[in-house]
Motif scaffolding. Structure first.
Motif, short mmCIF file in Angstrom:
data_model
loop_
_atom_site.label_atom_id
_atom_site.label_comp_id
_atom_site.label_asym_id
_atom_site.label_seq_id
_atom_site.Cartn_x
_atom_site.Cartn_y
_atom_site.Cartn_z
N TYR A 34 0.83 -1.20 0.00
CA TYR A 34 0.00 0.00 0.00
C TYR A 34 0.87 1.26 0.00
CZ TYR A 34 -3.13 3.63 1.78
OH TYR A 34 -3.83 4.79 1.95
N THR A 56 -4.37 0.57 -4.20
CA THR A 56 -5.62 -0.16 -3.97
C THR A 56 -5.42 -1.65 -3.66
OG1 THR A 56 -6.82 1.43 -5.32
CG2 THR A 56 -7.90 -0.67 -4.92
N LEU A 110 -6.82 -3.37 -0.20
CA LEU A 110 -7.80 -4.46 -0.17
C LEU A 110 -7.26 -5.71 0.51
CD1 LEU A 110 -9.35 -4.06 -3.75
CD2 LEU A 110 -10.31 -3.34 -1.55
N SER A 117 -3.91 5.19 -7.17
CA SER A 117 -4.63 4.00 -7.62
C SER A 117 -3.78 2.74 -7.50
CB SER A 117 -5.10 4.17 -9.06
OG SER A 117 -3.99 4.30 -9.93
#
Length: 153
Positions: free
Chosen positions: A89, A101, A105, A98
Protein backbone atom coordinates in the motif's frame (compact mmCIF):
# COMPACT_ATOMS: atom_id res chain seq x y z
CA UNK A 1 9.74 -13.46 31.70
CA UNK A 2 8.45 -16.93 32.32
CA UNK A 3 9.40 -19.28 29.46
CA UNK A 4 5.85 -20.63 29.28
CA UNK A 5 4.41 -17.15 28.79
CA UNK A 6 7.08 -16.30 26.22
CA UNK A 7 6.23 -19.47 24.30
CA UNK A 8 2.67 -18.20 23.83
CA UNK A 9 3.58 -14.69 22.69
CA UNK A 10 6.99 -15.01 21.01
CA UNK A 11 5.72 -14.88 17.41
CA UNK A 12 3.38 -11.99 18.21
CA UNK A 13 6.31 -10.09 19.73
CA UNK A 14 8.41 -10.69 16.60
CA UNK A 15 5.69 -9.43 14.27
CA UNK A 16 5.14 -6.40 16.51
CA UNK A 17 8.85 -5.53 16.39
CA UNK A 18 8.88 -5.95 12.61
CA UNK A 19 5.92 -3.58 12.40
CA UNK A 20 7.83 -1.02 14.48
CA UNK A 21 10.78 -1.30 12.09
CA UNK A 22 8.39 -0.82 9.18
CA UNK A 23 6.98 2.32 10.83
CA UNK A 24 10.54 3.65 11.12
CA UNK A 25 11.14 2.88 7.44
CA UNK A 26 7.99 4.78 6.45
CA UNK A 27 8.94 7.74 8.63
CA UNK A 28 12.43 7.79 7.11
CA UNK A 29 10.95 7.86 3.59
CA UNK A 30 8.75 10.81 4.55
CA UNK A 31 11.67 12.63 6.16
CA UNK A 32 13.90 12.04 3.14
CA UNK A 33 11.23 13.40 0.79
CA UNK A 34 10.68 16.42 3.07
CA UNK A 35 14.14 17.71 2.14
CA UNK A 36 12.85 18.23 -1.43
CA UNK A 37 10.16 20.61 -0.20
CA UNK A 38 6.41 20.23 -0.30
CA UNK A 39 6.13 18.38 -3.58
CA UNK A 40 3.27 16.18 -4.75
CA UNK A 41 5.40 13.13 -3.91
CA UNK A 42 5.89 14.43 -0.36
CA UNK A 43 2.15 14.97 0.07
CA UNK A 44 1.44 11.41 -1.15
CA UNK A 45 4.01 9.96 1.27
CA UNK A 46 2.61 11.95 4.19
CA UNK A 47 -0.91 10.75 3.33
CA UNK A 48 0.19 7.11 2.97
CA UNK A 49 2.09 7.26 6.26
CA UNK A 50 -0.87 8.84 8.06
CA UNK A 51 -3.25 6.20 6.65
CA UNK A 52 -0.91 3.40 7.77
CA UNK A 53 -0.58 4.89 11.24
CA UNK A 54 -4.35 5.34 11.54
CA UNK A 55 -4.85 1.59 11.11
CA UNK A 56 -1.85 0.56 13.21
CA UNK A 57 -3.62 0.36 16.61
CA UNK A 58 -6.42 -1.69 15.06
CA UNK A 59 -3.90 -4.08 13.53
CA UNK A 60 -2.04 -4.56 16.81
CA UNK A 61 -5.25 -5.05 18.78
CA UNK A 62 -6.75 -7.72 16.51
CA UNK A 63 -3.43 -9.54 16.01
CA UNK A 64 -2.73 -9.78 19.74
CA UNK A 65 -6.34 -10.65 20.61
CA UNK A 66 -6.42 -13.35 17.91
CA UNK A 67 -3.13 -14.74 19.20
CA UNK A 68 -4.33 -14.82 22.81
CA UNK A 69 -7.90 -15.92 22.21
CA UNK A 70 -7.26 -18.57 19.59
CA UNK A 71 -3.82 -19.38 18.24
CA UNK A 72 -0.51 -17.55 18.08
CA UNK A 73 0.94 -19.02 14.86
CA UNK A 74 -1.93 -18.16 12.46
CA UNK A 75 -2.31 -14.73 14.08
CA UNK A 76 1.40 -14.02 13.62
CA UNK A 77 1.29 -15.30 10.04
CA UNK A 78 -1.68 -13.05 9.30
CA UNK A 79 0.23 -10.22 10.98
CA UNK A 80 3.14 -10.77 8.60
CA UNK A 81 0.74 -10.79 5.67
CA UNK A 82 -0.69 -7.49 6.93
CA UNK A 83 2.81 -5.98 7.01
CA UNK A 84 3.33 -7.10 3.41
CA UNK A 85 -0.01 -5.56 2.43
CA UNK A 86 0.80 -2.33 4.27
CA UNK A 87 4.18 -2.12 2.53
CA UNK A 88 2.51 -2.73 -0.83
CA UNK A 89 0.00 0.00 0.00
CA UNK A 90 2.71 2.48 1.03
CA UNK A 91 4.90 1.82 -2.02
CA UNK A 92 1.85 1.96 -4.28
CA UNK A 93 0.96 5.35 -2.86
CA UNK A 94 4.42 6.64 -3.79
CA UNK A 95 3.45 6.19 -7.43
CA UNK A 96 -0.17 6.98 -8.11
CA UNK A 97 -2.83 6.59 -5.47
CA UNK A 98 -4.63 4.00 -7.62
CA UNK A 99 -1.57 1.73 -7.31
CA UNK A 100 -2.20 1.48 -3.58
CA UNK A 101 -5.62 -0.16 -3.97
CA UNK A 102 -4.39 -3.81 -4.08
CA UNK A 103 -2.44 -3.32 -0.84
CA UNK A 104 -5.43 -1.65 0.79
CA UNK A 105 -7.80 -4.46 -0.17
CA UNK A 106 -5.36 -7.18 0.89
CA UNK A 107 -4.80 -5.46 4.24
CA UNK A 108 -8.53 -5.19 4.77
CA UNK A 109 -8.92 -8.92 4.13
CA UNK A 110 -6.16 -9.76 6.62
CA UNK A 111 -7.69 -7.53 9.30
CA UNK A 112 -11.06 -9.19 8.72
CA UNK A 113 -9.45 -12.62 9.17
CA UNK A 114 -7.81 -11.53 12.43
CA UNK A 115 -11.08 -10.06 13.67
CA UNK A 116 -12.87 -13.31 12.84
CA UNK A 117 -10.21 -15.23 14.77
CA UNK A 118 -10.89 -13.02 17.79
CA UNK A 119 -14.64 -13.59 17.63
CA UNK A 120 -14.24 -17.36 17.21
CA UNK A 121 -11.80 -17.49 20.13
CA UNK A 122 -14.18 -15.54 22.37
CA UNK A 123 -17.15 -17.70 21.36
CA UNK A 124 -15.14 -20.86 22.01
CA UNK A 125 -14.18 -19.57 25.45
CA UNK A 126 -17.82 -18.81 26.26
CA UNK A 127 -18.91 -22.25 25.01
CA UNK A 128 -16.25 -23.91 27.13
CA UNK A 129 -17.06 -21.89 30.22
CA UNK A 130 -20.83 -21.89 30.08
CA UNK A 131 -21.67 -24.77 27.76
CA UNK A 132 -19.08 -27.34 28.75
CA UNK A 133 -17.83 -27.79 25.17
CA UNK A 134 -14.32 -26.80 24.08
CA UNK A 135 -13.60 -26.84 20.38
CA UNK A 136 -10.27 -24.98 20.58
CA UNK A 137 -8.12 -27.76 19.09
CA UNK A 138 -10.50 -28.22 16.13
CA UNK A 139 -10.69 -24.47 15.60
CA UNK A 140 -6.89 -24.12 15.78
CA UNK A 141 -6.51 -26.75 13.05
CA UNK A 142 -9.07 -25.03 10.84
CA UNK A 143 -7.54 -21.60 11.50
CA UNK A 144 -4.04 -22.78 10.60
CA UNK A 145 -5.34 -24.19 7.34
CA UNK A 146 -7.45 -21.10 6.63
CA UNK A 147 -4.56 -18.70 7.25
CA UNK A 148 -2.83 -20.02 4.13
CA UNK A 149 -5.86 -18.87 2.13
CA UNK A 150 -4.68 -15.32 2.81
CA UNK A 151 -1.99 -15.93 0.18
CA UNK A 152 -4.59 -16.30 -2.58
CA UNK A 153 -5.10 -13.15 -4.66
Amino acid sequence: MDDLVMEYIFLLVLVTLLSVMQNAFFAQKVEKEAHNGKTAAFERLVCANRNCMDMYPTFLAVMWCAGFCLSQAPAAFAGLMYLVARHKYFIGYMGQTSQSTPGFLFGKRVLSFLFLMCIIGILNYLLGTYGGSDYKEYIKTITKAASTLLLLP
